[in-house]
Design a protein around this motif. Sequence first.
Motif, short mmCIF file in Angstrom:
data_model
loop_
_atom_site.label_atom_id
_atom_site.label_comp_id
_atom_site.label_asym_id
_atom_site.label_seq_id
_atom_site.Cartn_x
_atom_site.Cartn_y
_atom_site.Cartn_z
N MET A 66 71.19 -2.56 -10.30
CA MET A 66 70.51 -3.84 -10.22
C MET A 66 68.99 -3.64 -10.27
O MET A 66 68.45 -2.75 -9.64
CB MET A 66 70.88 -4.57 -8.92
N VAL A 67 68.33 -4.48 -11.05
CA VAL A 67 66.87 -4.46 -11.16
C VAL A 67 66.30 -5.20 -9.95
O VAL A 67 66.66 -6.36 -9.71
CB VAL A 67 66.40 -5.16 -12.46
N ILE A 68 65.46 -4.52 -9.19
CA ILE A 68 64.86 -5.16 -8.02
C ILE A 68 63.34 -5.11 -8.16
O ILE A 68 62.77 -4.05 -8.37
CB ILE A 68 65.29 -4.48 -6.70
N ARG A 69 62.74 -6.27 -8.05
CA ARG A 69 61.29 -6.40 -8.16
C ARG A 69 60.77 -6.90 -6.81
O ARG A 69 61.34 -7.80 -6.22
CB ARG A 69 60.95 -7.39 -9.27
N LEU A 70 59.69 -6.29 -6.33
CA LEU A 70 59.07 -6.70 -5.08
C LEU A 70 57.89 -7.60 -5.40
O LEU A 70 57.01 -7.23 -6.20
CB LEU A 70 58.59 -5.48 -4.28
N ILE A 71 57.87 -8.78 -4.80
CA ILE A 71 56.84 -9.77 -5.08
C ILE A 71 56.08 -10.10 -3.80
O ILE A 71 56.66 -10.52 -2.81
CB ILE A 71 57.47 -11.09 -5.61
N LYS A 118 63.55 -8.97 -18.92
CA LYS A 118 63.35 -7.94 -19.94
C LYS A 118 63.91 -6.60 -19.48
O LYS A 118 64.52 -5.88 -20.27
CB LYS A 118 61.86 -7.79 -20.26
N GLU A 119 63.70 -6.26 -18.23
CA GLU A 119 64.21 -4.99 -17.74
C GLU A 119 65.75 -4.98 -17.73
O GLU A 119 66.37 -3.97 -18.06
CB GLU A 119 63.66 -4.69 -16.34
N ILE A 120 66.34 -6.09 -17.36
CA ILE A 120 67.81 -6.20 -17.40
C ILE A 120 68.28 -6.05 -18.85
O ILE A 120 69.23 -5.33 -19.14
CB ILE A 120 68.28 -7.54 -16.79
N TYR A 121 67.60 -6.73 -19.76
CA TYR A 121 67.96 -6.65 -21.18
C TYR A 121 67.85 -5.21 -21.68
O TYR A 121 68.73 -4.75 -22.42
CB TYR A 121 67.05 -7.58 -22.00
N GLU A 122 66.81 -4.51 -21.28
CA GLU A 122 66.66 -3.10 -21.69
C GLU A 122 67.83 -2.26 -21.17
O GLU A 122 68.34 -1.39 -21.88
CB GLU A 122 65.34 -2.54 -21.17
N LYS A 123 68.27 -2.55 -19.94
CA LYS A 123 69.41 -1.81 -19.40
C LYS A 123 70.69 -2.13 -20.16
O LYS A 123 71.55 -1.26 -20.32
CB LYS A 123 69.57 -2.09 -17.90
N GLN A 125 70.73 -2.85 -23.39
CA GLN A 125 70.56 -2.12 -24.64
C GLN A 125 70.85 -0.62 -24.46
O GLN A 125 71.36 0.03 -25.37
CB GLN A 125 69.13 -2.30 -25.19
N GLU A 126 70.52 -0.08 -23.30
CA GLU A 126 70.75 1.35 -23.03
C GLU A 126 72.19 1.63 -22.62
O GLU A 126 72.57 2.79 -22.45
CB GLU A 126 69.81 1.81 -21.90
N GLY A 127 72.99 0.57 -22.44
CA GLY A 127 74.39 0.75 -22.05
C GLY A 127 74.59 0.91 -20.55
O GLY A 127 75.68 1.22 -20.10
N VAL A 128 73.55 0.67 -19.77
CA VAL A 128 73.65 0.78 -18.32
C VAL A 128 74.54 -0.33 -17.77
O VAL A 128 75.36 -0.10 -16.88
CB VAL A 128 72.25 0.75 -17.66
N PHE A 129 74.38 -1.53 -18.30
CA PHE A 129 75.21 -2.67 -17.91
C PHE A 129 76.25 -2.92 -18.99
O PHE A 129 75.92 -2.97 -20.17
CB PHE A 129 74.38 -3.95 -17.75
N ASP A 130 77.49 -3.08 -18.58
CA ASP A 130 78.58 -3.43 -19.48
C ASP A 130 78.60 -4.95 -19.61
O ASP A 130 78.93 -5.65 -18.65
CB ASP A 130 79.91 -2.92 -18.93
N ILE A 131 78.23 -5.46 -20.78
CA ILE A 131 78.15 -6.91 -20.94
C ILE A 131 79.52 -7.58 -20.95
O ILE A 131 79.61 -8.80 -20.85
CB ILE A 131 77.37 -7.29 -22.22
N ASN A 132 80.59 -6.81 -21.04
CA ASN A 132 81.93 -7.37 -21.01
C ASN A 132 82.47 -7.49 -19.60
O ASN A 132 83.57 -7.99 -19.40
CB ASN A 132 82.87 -6.53 -21.88
#
Length: 165
Positions: A66-71, A118-123, A125-132
């Motif tokens: 999971m992408v976590i951003r601190l704001i 964008k970071e989720i999308y990059e993951k 594209q890299e195959g980190v997340f299975d879109i199925n």
Amino acid sequence: MKTIDGKQIKLQIRDTAGQEPFRSIHPSYYRGAAGALLVYDIIRRDTFNHLTTWLEYARQHSNSNMVIRLIGNKSDLEFRSEVKKEGEAFAREHGLIFMETSAKTGSNVEEAFINTAKEIYEKIQEGVFDINNEANGIKIGPQPAATNATHAGSQGGQQAGGGCC
């Protein structure tokens, strides 16, 4: 909706404002999430002090990718900040991406969401997340209709790539 790399991206956002009454439903939020924004108020140290607990809770109940951003919010009130550079240090220490925003002025608010997407999308594209696998918090929406040339030779109303409609 926003476009990233020519693709329409839709974010589903849930805001619990860090309130304890929502803690019991958090596991289901995190299980189905590809990203999270942990937000604290730069002029209220107590909100910063709770970050470790919320981060541990998010990581315990979510996908490890999971992408976590601190704001740090309320950057427009930086002169009143109780939490100076500690947010950046916390983010570095915990492998998070850091940025400051101002919900009042809108400064960096959209960027926080767009950059997370964008970071989720990059993951993806890299195959980190299975879109199925929707358990990763990613759901593929309706695909654009194919041109008539694509339908040539298809049978039963199905497109050449499978599926219908």
